[in-house]
Each structure stands twice: as structure tokens, then as C-alpha cells.
Design a protein around this motif. Structure first.
Motif, PDB file in Angstrom:
ATOM      1  N   GLN A 165      42.690  72.761 -11.771  1.00  0.00           N
ATOM      2  CA  GLN A 165      42.737  71.323 -11.506  1.00  0.00           C
ATOM      3  C   GLN A 165      43.918  70.631 -12.190  1.00  0.00           C
ATOM      4  O   GLN A 165      44.083  69.421 -12.054  1.00  0.00           O
ATOM      5  CB  GLN A 165      41.428  70.672 -11.958  1.00  0.00           C
ATOM      6  CG  GLN A 165      40.196  71.202 -11.258  1.00  0.00           C
ATOM      7  CD  GLN A 165      40.304  71.106  -9.756  1.00  0.00           C
ATOM      8  OE1 GLN A 165      40.748  70.079  -9.226  1.00  0.00           O
ATOM      9  NE2 GLN A 165      39.906  72.144  -9.047  1.00  0.00           N
ATOM     10  N   THR A 166      44.744  71.388 -12.916  1.00  0.00           N
ATOM     11  CA  THR A 166      45.938  70.800 -13.545  1.00  0.00           C
ATOM     12  C   THR A 166      46.859  70.228 -12.472  1.00  0.00           C
ATOM     13  O   THR A 166      47.169  70.897 -11.485  1.00  0.00           O
ATOM     14  CB  THR A 166      46.686  71.869 -14.370  1.00  0.00           C
ATOM     15  OG1 THR A 166      45.881  72.237 -15.489  1.00  0.00           O
ATOM     16  CG2 THR A 166      48.015  71.336 -14.864  1.00  0.00           C
ATOM     17  N   GLU A 167      47.275  68.991 -12.653  1.00  0.00           N
ATOM     18  CA  GLU A 167      48.105  68.314 -11.660  1.00  0.00           C
ATOM     19  C   GLU A 167      49.585  68.417 -12.031  1.00  0.00           C
ATOM     20  O   GLU A 167      49.973  68.140 -13.181  1.00  0.00           O
ATOM     21  CB  GLU A 167      47.703  66.849 -11.546  1.00  0.00           C
ATOM     22  CG  GLU A 167      46.286  66.656 -11.038  1.00  0.00           C
ATOM     23  CD  GLU A 167      45.886  65.199 -10.947  1.00  0.00           C
ATOM     24  OE1 GLU A 167      44.696  64.916 -11.028  1.00  0.00           O
ATOM     25  OE2 GLU A 167      46.789  64.354 -10.808  1.00  0.00           O
ATOM     26  N   TYR A 168      50.389  68.806 -11.064  1.00  0.00           N
ATOM     27  CA  TYR A 168      51.830  68.961 -11.265  1.00  0.00           C
ATOM     28  C   TYR A 168      52.590  67.824 -10.578  1.00  0.00           C
ATOM     29  O   TYR A 168      52.117  67.238  -9.586  1.00  0.00           O
ATOM     30  CB  TYR A 168      52.304  70.293 -10.690  1.00  0.00           C
ATOM     31  CG  TYR A 168      51.848  71.506 -11.457  1.00  0.00           C
ATOM     32  CD1 TYR A 168      52.668  72.108 -12.405  1.00  0.00           C
ATOM     33  CD2 TYR A 168      50.595  72.052 -11.236  1.00  0.00           C
ATOM     34  CE1 TYR A 168      52.249  73.230 -13.114  1.00  0.00           C
ATOM     35  CE2 TYR A 168      50.157  73.170 -11.945  1.00  0.00           C
ATOM     36  CZ  TYR A 168      50.998  73.754 -12.880  1.00  0.00           C
ATOM     37  OH  TYR A 168      50.581  74.856 -13.569  1.00  0.00           O
TER      38      TYR A 168
ATOM     39  N   PRO B  48      47.146  69.339  -7.572  1.00  0.00           N
ATOM     40  CA  PRO B  48      46.668  70.533  -8.287  1.00  0.00           C
ATOM     41  C   PRO B  48      47.183  71.790  -7.584  1.00  0.00           C
ATOM     42  O   PRO B  48      46.481  72.417  -6.788  1.00  0.00           O
ATOM     43  CB  PRO B  48      45.141  70.402  -8.196  1.00  0.00           C
ATOM     44  CG  PRO B  48      44.910  69.662  -6.922  1.00  0.00           C
ATOM     45  CD  PRO B  48      46.083  68.706  -6.771  1.00  0.00           C
ATOM     46  N   LEU B  49      48.407  72.172  -7.872  1.00  0.00           N
ATOM     47  CA  LEU B  49      49.084  73.226  -7.113  1.00  0.00           C
ATOM     48  C   LEU B  49      48.418  74.592  -7.257  1.00  0.00           C
ATOM     49  O   LEU B  49      48.455  75.398  -6.318  1.00  0.00           O
ATOM     50  CB  LEU B  49      50.550  73.314  -7.541  1.00  0.00           C
ATOM     51  CG  LEU B  49      51.412  72.081  -7.240  1.00  0.00           C
ATOM     52  CD1 LEU B  49      52.857  72.322  -7.673  1.00  0.00           C
ATOM     53  CD2 LEU B  49      51.352  71.716  -5.752  1.00  0.00           C
ATOM     54  N   LEU B  50      47.824  74.869  -8.408  1.00  0.00           N
ATOM     55  CA  LEU B  50      47.174  76.173  -8.571  1.00  0.00           C
ATOM     56  C   LEU B  50      45.963  76.297  -7.653  1.00  0.00           C
ATOM     57  O   LEU B  50      45.676  77.377  -7.128  1.00  0.00           O
ATOM     58  CB  LEU B  50      46.772  76.393 -10.026  1.00  0.00           C
ATOM     59  CG  LEU B  50      47.916  76.423 -11.041  1.00  0.00           C
ATOM     60  CD1 LEU B  50      47.408  76.839 -12.407  1.00  0.00           C
ATOM     61  CD2 LEU B  50      49.034  77.353 -10.586  1.00  0.00           C
ATOM     62  N   SER B  51      45.269  75.201  -7.451  1.00  0.00           N
ATOM     63  CA  SER B  51      44.151  75.204  -6.502  1.00  0.00           C
ATOM     64  C   SER B  51      44.655  75.443  -5.082  1.00  0.00           C
ATOM     65  O   SER B  51      44.057  76.191  -4.304  1.00  0.00           O
ATOM     66  CB  SER B  51      43.394  73.869  -6.582  1.00  0.00           C
ATOM     67  OG  SER B  51      42.339  73.839  -5.651  1.00  0.00           O
ATOM     68  N   ASP B  52      45.799  74.809  -4.745  1.00  0.00           N
ATOM     69  CA  ASP B  52      46.395  75.015  -3.431  1.00  0.00           C
ATOM     70  C   ASP B  52      46.868  76.453  -3.262  1.00  0.00           C
ATOM     71  O   ASP B  52      46.751  77.028  -2.176  1.00  0.00           O
ATOM     72  CB  ASP B  52      47.572  74.053  -3.227  1.00  0.00           C
ATOM     73  CG  ASP B  52      47.117  72.616  -3.092  1.00  0.00           C
ATOM     74  OD1 ASP B  52      47.937  71.713  -3.322  1.00  0.00           O
ATOM     75  OD2 ASP B  52      45.936  72.398  -2.771  1.00  0.00           O
ATOM     76  N   LEU B  53      47.408  77.041  -4.340  1.00  0.00           N
ATOM     77  CA  LEU B  53      47.832  78.437  -4.284  1.00  0.00           C
ATOM     78  C   LEU B  53      46.638  79.340  -4.019  1.00  0.00           C
ATOM     79  O   LEU B  53      46.705  80.274  -3.211  1.00  0.00           O
ATOM     80  CB  LEU B  53      48.517  78.827  -5.597  1.00  0.00           C
ATOM     81  CG  LEU B  53      49.002  80.275  -5.716  1.00  0.00           C
ATOM     82  CD1 LEU B  53      50.092  80.571  -4.684  1.00  0.00           C
ATOM     83  CD2 LEU B  53      49.530  80.558  -7.120  1.00  0.00           C
ATOM     84  N   LYS B  54      45.534  79.048  -4.678  1.00  0.00           N
ATOM     85  CA  LYS B  54      44.309  79.830  -4.486  1.00  0.00           C
ATOM     86  C   LYS B  54      43.822  79.740  -3.044  1.00  0.00           C
ATOM     87  O   LYS B  54      43.322  80.725  -2.472  1.00  0.00           O
ATOM     88  CB  LYS B  54      43.219  79.328  -5.437  1.00  0.00           C
ATOM     89  CG  LYS B  54      41.899  80.066  -5.298  1.00  0.00           C
ATOM     90  CD  LYS B  54      40.851  79.482  -6.231  1.00  0.00           C
ATOM     91  CE  LYS B  54      39.507  80.191  -6.047  1.00  0.00           C
ATOM     92  NZ  LYS B  54      38.461  79.604  -6.921  1.00  0.00           N
ATOM     93  N   ASN B  55      43.998  78.570  -2.429  1.00  0.00           N
ATOM     94  CA  ASN B  55      43.513  78.353  -1.063  1.00  0.00           C
ATOM     95  C   ASN B  55      44.516  78.787   0.007  1.00  0.00           C
ATOM     96  O   ASN B  55      44.265  78.605   1.198  1.00  0.00           O
ATOM     97  CB  ASN B  55      43.175  76.871  -0.866  1.00  0.00           C
ATOM     98  CG  ASN B  55      42.023  76.430  -1.731  1.00  0.00           C
ATOM     99  OD1 ASN B  55      41.133  77.218  -2.045  1.00  0.00           O
ATOM    100  ND2 ASN B  55      42.017  75.173  -2.139  1.00  0.00           N
TER     101      ASN B  55
END
Length: 256
Positions: free
Chosen positions: A221-224, A239-246
Motif C-alpha cells: 500500500q506504499t504510495e509512490y 500504490p505501485l507494488l499493489s499494481d505490480l502484484k495485479n
């Protein structure tokens, strides 16, 4: 004597190592299963909370709170206030002390007046006001004509192929997630492609990750801070890490 016992000691060591490895894998799988169940519960809670406000006309604004209540029958007002508070808590993650989102305390149900006061505080604290919330109307425009130009067809096909290619790459790049979760700052300074889907059309936008806007306890959930090539004057937060996961993000030059 020690040399004679070495094979047995080595065999015991290898057996113990295999046992620990199996235990570790089992623990990881159990953790993953728990996280998946937690994610599923969160999704269900969000859907339930969203369904709860639909019957009351969606999210209420601070200025129209009193009018919204007066439009309802007296026996519908408390359920409506509770539904609004639950939506702010479970879907919008609105700011506010936990007590503001309660519907009771020590087994005693809050009165309509208390619930209304708590909702007003939440709306004010999170700036859910007419000035800050713009209501938009969806417009459905029929195409002027059917494209039958060969060059246009080729361009459409090329775009489709590129989209499919990006989807495959994005799926492969989920392998980067453990590294980025461990070192969130390593994403800063990277070139990315970010997927956006609107009206059934998928687009991939080039952008630069310029910094971390808000670091969260949950790394996903860290926002970049993101600056898109097409909107270079604006800084966006995602939250790019969440987008990467998806599968919605590609990091252009990071080794997997």
C-alpha cells in the motif's frame, strides 16, 4: 573414530535441513493462504459496504447530510447513517478516530443524533464536501462511422498485440515483488509502464517514479510519486507494488 562417524553425521544434517526446508515452505504456504482469505474477506466487506449505501443514494456530502436524512423515513435514518460510516471505514479508509465509525459502545446502540454527529465529523475531516467532490455524468457517444480503412485496422491490430505483449511482461515481472517489498526505495528512479483501463479500453502509459509519497506499514500500500510522459506537469500518487502484484505495472530496466 570421528572420521568413521562422519557419514552418519552428514546424513543427519541433510535430513534435518530437508525437514526445516519443508517446514519453511509449509509455513509460507499457510501464510499465503491466510493472506488470501484476509484479502477475500476485505473484498466481501467492501462489496457489502458499497451495496449498503447504494439504496441511500451513494456517498453523502457534508452540506447535504441533513437534507438526505430528512428525505428518509424515521426508521431508515439510523441504518443509513451506519451504512455511510461503514463505507467510509471499509472502502474509503477515511481518516478519523476508530470511535467515530462505531454504531454502539459497551453494548449500547448509538442514537441517531450521535451517529449523525460522527458522520459529520468524518465528512469534515476527510473534506467530503461539495467544493471538493465533483459529480460527473457518464456520456455514451455512438461512433460516427465504422472504420474500414486498412491502415486504421493495422494500427488497431498492432495496438492489440502490444497490449497482449505488455500483459505477458507484467505477469512475468511479479517476480520482482519480493525484492521491491524488501527495498521499496529501489523502485524510485525507475522507468515504468502503467496500465489504465477505461470504458473497456486498455492503455499503457510511460512514466517515471520520482519518489515515495507515503510509506505504509503494509508495503503493497506504499504510495509512490509518478510523473507520466503525457502529463509531465502533474505528480500522481499510486500504490505501485499493489499494481505490480495485479499485473498492471511494468518496470522497464530492472533485472528479475
Amino acid at each position: 573414530m570421528a572420521r568413521h562417524r562422519y557419514p552418519n553425521i552428514q546424513a543427519q544434517y541433510e535430513s534435518r535441513k530437508d525437514t526445516l526446508k519443508r517446514q519453511h515452505i509449509a509455513a509460507l504456504r499457510e501464510k499465503q493462504a491466510k493472506q488470501e482469505k484476509k484479502d477475500e474477506r476485505n473484498r466481501i466487506n467492501k462489496v457489502t459496504a458499497t451495496d449498503g449505501i447504494v439504496q441511500y443514494g451513494g456517498v453523502w456530502l457534508l452540506e447535504s447530510l441533513e437534507d438526505r436524512l430528512q428525505e428518509l423515513a424515521p426508521n431508515k435514518r439510523k441504518p443509513a447513517l451506519i451504512a455511510q460510516l461503514q463505507y467510509h471505514k471499509k472502502v474509503l479508509n477515511s481518516k478519523g478516530s476508530p470511535q467515530l465509525f462505531y454504531k454502539s459502545s459497551n453494548g449500547v446502540q448509538f442514537s441517531e443524533e450521535t451517529l449523525q454527529s460522527n458522520l459529520a465529523k468524518v465528512l469534515e475531516l476527510n473534506k467530503i464536501t461539495t467544493n471538493n467532490v465533483q459529480c460527473t455524468t457518464l456520456q455514451y457517444n455512438a461512433p460516427d462511422k465504422i472504420m474500414n480503412n486498412v491502415q486504421a485496422s493495422k494500427a488497431t491490430m498492432k495496438k492489440k498485440i502490444n497490449t497482449q505483449r505488455n500483459q505477458i511482461i507484467a505477469k512475468q515481472q511479479t517476480k520482482l515483488l519480493p525484492k521491491l517489498i524488501e527495498e521499496p526505495n529501489s523502485l524510485v528512479g525507475q522507468r515504468i509502464k502503467h496500465k489504465c483501463k477505461e470504458d473497456g479500453v486498455t492503455e499503457w502509459f510511460g512514466a517515471d517514479v520520482t519518489g515515495i509519497y507515503r510509506e505504509k506499514r503494509e508495503p503493497l500500500q506504499t504510495e509512490y510519486e509518478v510523473v507520466y510522459d503525457d502529463y509531465s506537469e502533474d505528480v500522481w500518487h499510486f500504490p505501485l507494488l499493489s499494481d505490480l502484484k495485479n499485473g498492471d505495472l511494468i518496470v522497464m530496466e530492472m533485472e528479475m
